[in-house]
Motif scaffolding. Structure first.
Motif, PDB file in Angstrom:
ATOM      1  N   LEU A   1      67.088  40.493  13.015  1.00  7.47           N
ATOM      2  CA  LEU A   1      65.768  41.106  12.909  1.00  7.47           C
ATOM      3  C   LEU A   1      64.658  40.077  13.036  1.00  7.47           C
ATOM      4  O   LEU A   1      64.786  38.943  12.564  1.00  7.47           O
ATOM      5  CB  LEU A   1      65.632  41.827  11.555  1.00  7.47           C
ATOM      6  N   PRO A   2      63.545  40.450  13.647  1.00  2.00           N
ATOM      7  CA  PRO A   2      62.400  39.533  13.726  1.00  2.00           C
ATOM      8  C   PRO A   2      61.714  39.401  12.372  1.00  2.00           C
ATOM      9  O   PRO A   2      61.693  40.338  11.573  1.00  2.00           O
ATOM     10  CB  PRO A   2      61.481  40.206  14.751  1.00  2.00           C
ATOM     11  N   ALA A   3      61.163  38.216  12.112  1.00  2.00           N
ATOM     12  CA  ALA A   3      60.502  37.955  10.838  1.00  2.00           C
ATOM     13  C   ALA A   3      59.188  37.224  11.075  1.00  2.00           C
ATOM     14  O   ALA A   3      59.145  36.229  11.800  1.00  2.00           O
ATOM     15  CB  ALA A   3      61.404  37.125   9.936  1.00  2.00           C
ATOM     16  N   ASP A   4      58.132  37.731  10.477  1.00  6.18           N
ATOM     17  CA  ASP A   4      56.832  37.062  10.534  1.00  6.18           C
ATOM     18  C   ASP A   4      56.712  36.086   9.375  1.00  6.18           C
ATOM     19  O   ASP A   4      57.048  36.415   8.230  1.00  6.18           O
ATOM     20  CB  ASP A   4      55.683  38.082  10.450  1.00  6.18           C
TER      21      ASP A   4
ATOM     22  N   LYS B   1      60.641  45.960   9.457  1.00  6.12           N
ATOM     23  CA  LYS B   1      59.247  45.562   9.625  1.00  6.12           C
ATOM     24  C   LYS B   1      59.176  44.042   9.557  1.00  6.12           C
ATOM     25  O   LYS B   1      59.536  43.439   8.542  1.00  6.12           O
ATOM     26  CB  LYS B   1      58.384  46.183   8.527  1.00  6.12           C
ATOM     27  N   PRO B   2      58.711  43.365  10.620  1.00  2.00           N
ATOM     28  CA  PRO B   2      58.751  41.895  10.661  1.00  2.00           C
ATOM     29  C   PRO B   2      58.032  41.218   9.498  1.00  2.00           C
ATOM     30  O   PRO B   2      58.494  40.185   8.996  1.00  2.00           O
ATOM     31  CB  PRO B   2      58.079  41.564  12.000  1.00  2.00           C
ATOM     32  N   ASP B   3      56.921  41.776   9.035  1.00  2.00           N
ATOM     33  CA  ASP B   3      56.223  41.137   7.918  1.00  2.00           C
ATOM     34  C   ASP B   3      57.024  41.270   6.625  1.00  2.00           C
ATOM     35  O   ASP B   3      57.080  40.341   5.809  1.00  2.00           O
ATOM     36  CB  ASP B   3      54.825  41.724   7.751  1.00  2.00           C
ATOM     37  N   VAL B   4      57.670  42.423   6.451  1.00  5.82           N
ATOM     38  CA  VAL B   4      58.496  42.626   5.256  1.00  5.82           C
ATOM     39  C   VAL B   4      59.721  41.708   5.292  1.00  5.82           C
ATOM     40  O   VAL B   4      60.066  41.066   4.293  1.00  5.82           O
ATOM     41  CB  VAL B   4      58.935  44.100   5.144  1.00  5.82           C
TER      42      VAL B   4
ATOM     43  N   GLY C   1      54.012  52.528   0.711  1.00  7.83           N
ATOM     44  CA  GLY C   1      54.184  51.191   1.255  1.00  7.83           C
ATOM     45  C   GLY C   1      55.371  50.459   0.660  1.00  7.83           C
ATOM     46  O   GLY C   1      56.065  50.966  -0.228  1.00  7.83           O
ATOM     47  N   PRO C   2      55.648  49.227   1.135  1.00  9.19           N
ATOM     48  CA  PRO C   2      56.787  48.455   0.641  1.00  9.19           C
ATOM     49  C   PRO C   2      56.489  47.804  -0.704  1.00  9.19           C
ATOM     50  O   PRO C   2      55.333  47.576  -1.067  1.00  9.19           O
ATOM     51  CB  PRO C   2      56.972  47.380   1.723  1.00  9.19           C
ATOM     52  N   ILE C   3      57.535  47.513  -1.438  1.00 10.91           N
ATOM     53  CA  ILE C   3      57.390  46.757  -2.679  1.00 10.91           C
ATOM     54  C   ILE C   3      57.078  45.298  -2.338  1.00 10.91           C
ATOM     55  O   ILE C   3      57.293  44.852  -1.213  1.00 10.91           O
ATOM     56  CB  ILE C   3      58.676  46.818  -3.522  1.00 10.91           C
ATOM     57  N   PRO C   4      56.571  44.521  -3.301  1.00 12.60           N
ATOM     58  CA  PRO C   4      56.504  43.075  -3.083  1.00 12.60           C
ATOM     59  C   PRO C   4      57.925  42.523  -3.001  1.00 12.60           C
ATOM     60  O   PRO C   4      58.837  43.062  -3.635  1.00 12.60           O
ATOM     61  CB  PRO C   4      55.796  42.550  -4.342  1.00 12.60           C
ATOM     62  N   PRO C   5      58.153  41.472  -2.230  1.00 12.72           N
ATOM     63  CA  PRO C   5      59.492  40.864  -2.251  1.00 12.72           C
ATOM     64  C   PRO C   5      59.790  40.378  -3.669  1.00 12.72           C
ATOM     65  O   PRO C   5      59.003  39.624  -4.251  1.00 12.72           O
ATOM     66  CB  PRO C   5      59.375  39.704  -1.253  1.00 12.72           C
ATOM     67  N   THR C   6      60.919  40.819  -4.227  1.00 14.06           N
ATOM     68  CA  THR C   6      61.162  40.632  -5.660  1.00 14.06           C
ATOM     69  C   THR C   6      62.541  40.028  -5.902  1.00 14.06           C
ATOM     70  O   THR C   6      63.552  40.731  -5.898  1.00 14.06           O
ATOM     71  CB  THR C   6      61.062  41.985  -6.395  1.00 14.06           C
TER      72      THR C   6
END
Length: 740
Positions: free
Chosen positions: A387-390, A506-509, A545-550
């Motif tokens: 997967l792509p990642a930002d 989602k690349p930002d997620v 929306g998405p959760i914060p990365p946790t």
């Protein structure tokens, strides 16, 4: 969900035919993100999982770690952590309760007896009624289940953040106790051994739970996904705990797996796949509580309080006797083979919902093969996602101008930094008579008398930190948990993690998720603390929306004996010292990720961390154990202001004067509210000894001598605030005042 087209093609190619409906559903669940870690497994190699203390690392139901002992006997602990996020949104009570039950059974399957639980919980804004509804239901579910089964909940964390509104997180860790002779794994041992199902009868609850956990929550999830949530029975679990203890003590179990995600199909196929073997299972032999269950329902139902055991043929009758003694169902459902993983089913009108006999068959029934696949391909054949990642970026500095007294009250009153006593007073944290230091301190301590060791436990994350800076925030979370156990005199031994993220497509997620994996792995490696197991929960996304990365980390440390310095100040004794960088000397106090900025809508870069974290942690633990140390407390969430306020209880008071050098941009707010972890407050009768111990490791600052007036007075630069113990308790009672 259904099997994706690309996955379907792989399955057809492997089988040489179309999969049966049961096979397709089994692949769908076991190849889901929840079970196969298709988006996260490529990242997990970043973790260092080996060490001389590690007996069994990642890949089993729980990890096994050896404790240091003085004698010849091996004493092991098991460590596991799981998430029950989606179920807890749909049904907070049962979702959280069955999360506790599942991680306890993971402990049982290693031949261990559960001795402690830690829960880390994350909800939307506390001011929202729906968040409070979820919060109350989850805490009630955890307390009900944990209290009923007699396993103490001794540690954990609670955080509130807007981005959990549509998807709360419930992460539960369990520590168990075992030894070399009792140890069992989830690896099938020998063809011809029987597969025996022990525990509650199988119903239709929890169907498709693994696939449900691998997709974003929809707006109608609370109603439409209710059948995917399991229903727990803690009294049956308690019986299962005690029955398992007898089975292990008598040496009747060759291997074991608890029935969790994907139910019987998941547990039994994974069990034999790990041993490079197969199985032949007759699904209609499974004891059932509902009439007319079909093969697919029996295979995938996630009914709780069930274990799958591999048992030598000569021991089957004794296993059945023990199950009967503890009023548990018992079915001999098949055996381990050298071939494929095969499940057959015979529809029979002779069987009824009340008939638990495993031997009756209808003479006219026809046995149908519903699953015939290679077990290893079923468990390990899912292709990984690329997967792509930002790359995440940190925010620019935008600091609010707020009155000091207003800021002090707001930060102390925030549900994130306020007292969590409302939560942990509902948990029985003393059952089992091992708890030496309970909830409310930096870390809990559980007495492992078998090794004459105190086991310190800390668990949690910091959503504000990782939302601001995923990589740096995750490094800080690992250091924070290590500091918690060190402040109680323990040296880190091992950790398990629960990595929670949003939709990885989602690349930002996915970029944020990649950041927390790398950050946690890097700091744990720096601290020489192996990450021996864990859990990944993705698709924590909803219409809001998405959760914060946790990245929840549950970390344990060990110390000789069971006592630890308290958190509260001793009135009128010694000196209070701050160990760690105030940040003021450099002229660059970073407030990024702080509760202060969360309260007043500011932004900043995340604080830099200490240069030698390992030396810092080792020294903190050593000083905490010195006889001159009267009290210890780490400095993190809410900053120095909150930590000082937490130490002022009863008659103890303190007058602190913190000079702010000219040109320090963050100024007063930075001095009191920045949240760089790795800092510790130490009350000591030997200040010079503490300074000598930390020479070359960390700076040491004198904050004054604790008084007997019960008042905290802080002067920072030209500003000052005063609050007595009663006012501080009022500020910090936000949760209890709202919920009663």
């Amino acid at each position: 969900m259904s099997l994706a087209d690309s996955d379907h093609e792989l399955v057809v190619e492997e089988l040489g035919r179309e999969p049966t409906p049961a096979e397709a559903a089994l692949f769908e669940n076991l190849w889901s993100e929840h079970c196969a870690y298709r988006s996260s497994r490529p990242l997990l190699s970043a973790f260092e999982s080996e060490g001389e203390q590690v007996v069994i690392g990642p890949g089993d139901d729980a990890a096994v770690v050896a404790l240091p002992t003085d004698g010849d006997d091996d004493v092991y602990i098991t460590m596991g952590i799981e998430s029950h996020n989606h179920p807890s949104y749909v049904d907070p009570f049962d979702g959280a309760a069955t999360g506790v039950g599942g991680i306890v059974r993971d402990t049982l399957s290693m031949g261990a007896y559960p001795i402690a639980l830690a829960d880390s919980l994350y909800f939307g804004d506390f001011d929202r009624e729906h968040s409070k509804y979820l919060f109350e239901g989850v805490v009630e579910g955890i307390s009900h289940y944990g209290n009923c089964i007699g396993v103490p909940t001794v540690a954990g964390s609670v955080d509130f953040h807007d981005d959990y509104e549509g998807n709360p997180l419930v992460n539960v860790a369990c520590v168990g106790l075992t030894d070399d002779e009792r140890l069992v794994t989830a690896e099938a041992q020998e063809p011809g051994n029987k597969l025996v199902l022990v525990g509650n009868a199988t119903g239709r609850d929890g169907l498709g739970g693994a696939s449900f956990a691998s997709e974003d929550l929809a707006e109608d999830a609370e109603t439409e996904d209710r059948p995917a949530v399991q229903v727990g029975d803690p009294y049956a679990e308690k019986l299962l705990i005690e029955a398992n203890e007898v089975l292990i003590e008598e040496g009747l179990i060759e291997s074991a797996r608890d029935l969790g995600a994907a139910g019987l199909g998941g547990a039994s196929s994974e069990l034999v796949a790990k041993g490079g073997l197969g199985a032949h299972i007759e699904l209609d032999r499974v004891h059932q509580r509902e009439p007319n269950m079909n093969a697919l329902e029996i295979l995938l139902a996630e009914s709780q309080e069930r274990m799958c055991y591999e048992v030598a043929p000569e021991n089957v009758d004794r296993v059945a006797e023990i199950a009967e003694k503890y009023d548990l169902g018992c079915s001999v459902i098949g055996e381990v083979t050298e071939g494929n993983y095969v499940c057959t089913f015979e529809e029979s009108e002779a069987r009824s919902a009340s008939d638990d006999s495993t031997d009756e068959r209808s003479e006219s029934g026809e046995r149908e093969t519903v699953v015939d696949v290679d077990a290893y391909f079923l468990g390990e054949g899912a292709p990984m996602n690329d997967l792509p990642a930002d790359e995440p970026t940190q925010p620019e500095r935008d600091l609010p101008e707020i009155d000091l007294e207003t800021a002090f009250e707001a930060v102390l009153s925030s549900p994130n930094t306020a007292s969590k006593r409302w939560v942990y007073r509902q948990y029985d944290h003393e059952v089992g008579v091992r708890t030496s230091v309970g909830p409310g301190d930096d870390a809990a301590i559980v007495a492992v008398r078998e090794a004459n060791q105190g086991l310190a436990i800390s668990s949690g994350a910091a959503p504000n930190w990782t939302d601001t800076a995923p990589y740096e925030g995750a490094r800080a979370i690992a250091l924070e948990n290590a500091t918690n156990v060190a402040a109680k005199g323990a040296t880190p031994l091992a950790a398990v993690d629960c990595l929670n993220g949003g939709n990885p497509e989602k690349p930002d997620v996915y970029g944020g998720f990649t950041g927390i994996v790398d950050g946690l792995a890097d700091m744990c490696a720096t601290l020489e603390t192996p990450v021996v197991g864990g859990n990944v929960s993705l698709y924590n996304d909803s219409p809001s929306g998405p959760i914060p990365p946790t990245p929840t980390l549950a970390l344990v440390g060990t110390k000789d004996g069971y006592e630890a310095p308290p958190l509260a100040l001793e009135p009128g004794a010694g000196d209070l010292l701050l160990v760690g960088d105030r940040g003021l000397e450099s002229g660059d106090v970073r407030l990024g990720g702080s509760e202060y900025l969360a309260q007043f809508d500011g932004s900043d870069r995340f604080p830099a961390l200490p240069e030698d974290p390992q030396a810092l942690i080792e020294t903190v633990a050593a000083v905490a154990n010195d006889e001159s140390t009267l009290a210890t407390h780490d400095v993190s969430h809410g900053g120095l202001a909150v930590s000082l306020a937490e130490m002022v209880t009863g008659e103890a008071g303190l007058e602190v004067d913190i000079p702010v050098p000219a040109g320090t941009e963050a100024g007063v707010a930075g001095a009191l509210f920045h949240e760089q972890p790795g800092r510790v407050l130490i009350q000591t009768t030997d200040a010079d000894g503490v300074r000598e111990a930390f020479d070359g490791v960390a700076p040491v600052h004198s904050l004054g001598t604790p008084a007997e007036d019960g008042t905290l007075s802080i002067t920072v630069g030209d500003l000052s605030i005063d609050a007595d113990a009663a006012k501080i308790r009022e500020y910090r009672s936000t949760i209890a005042a709202e919920l009663g």
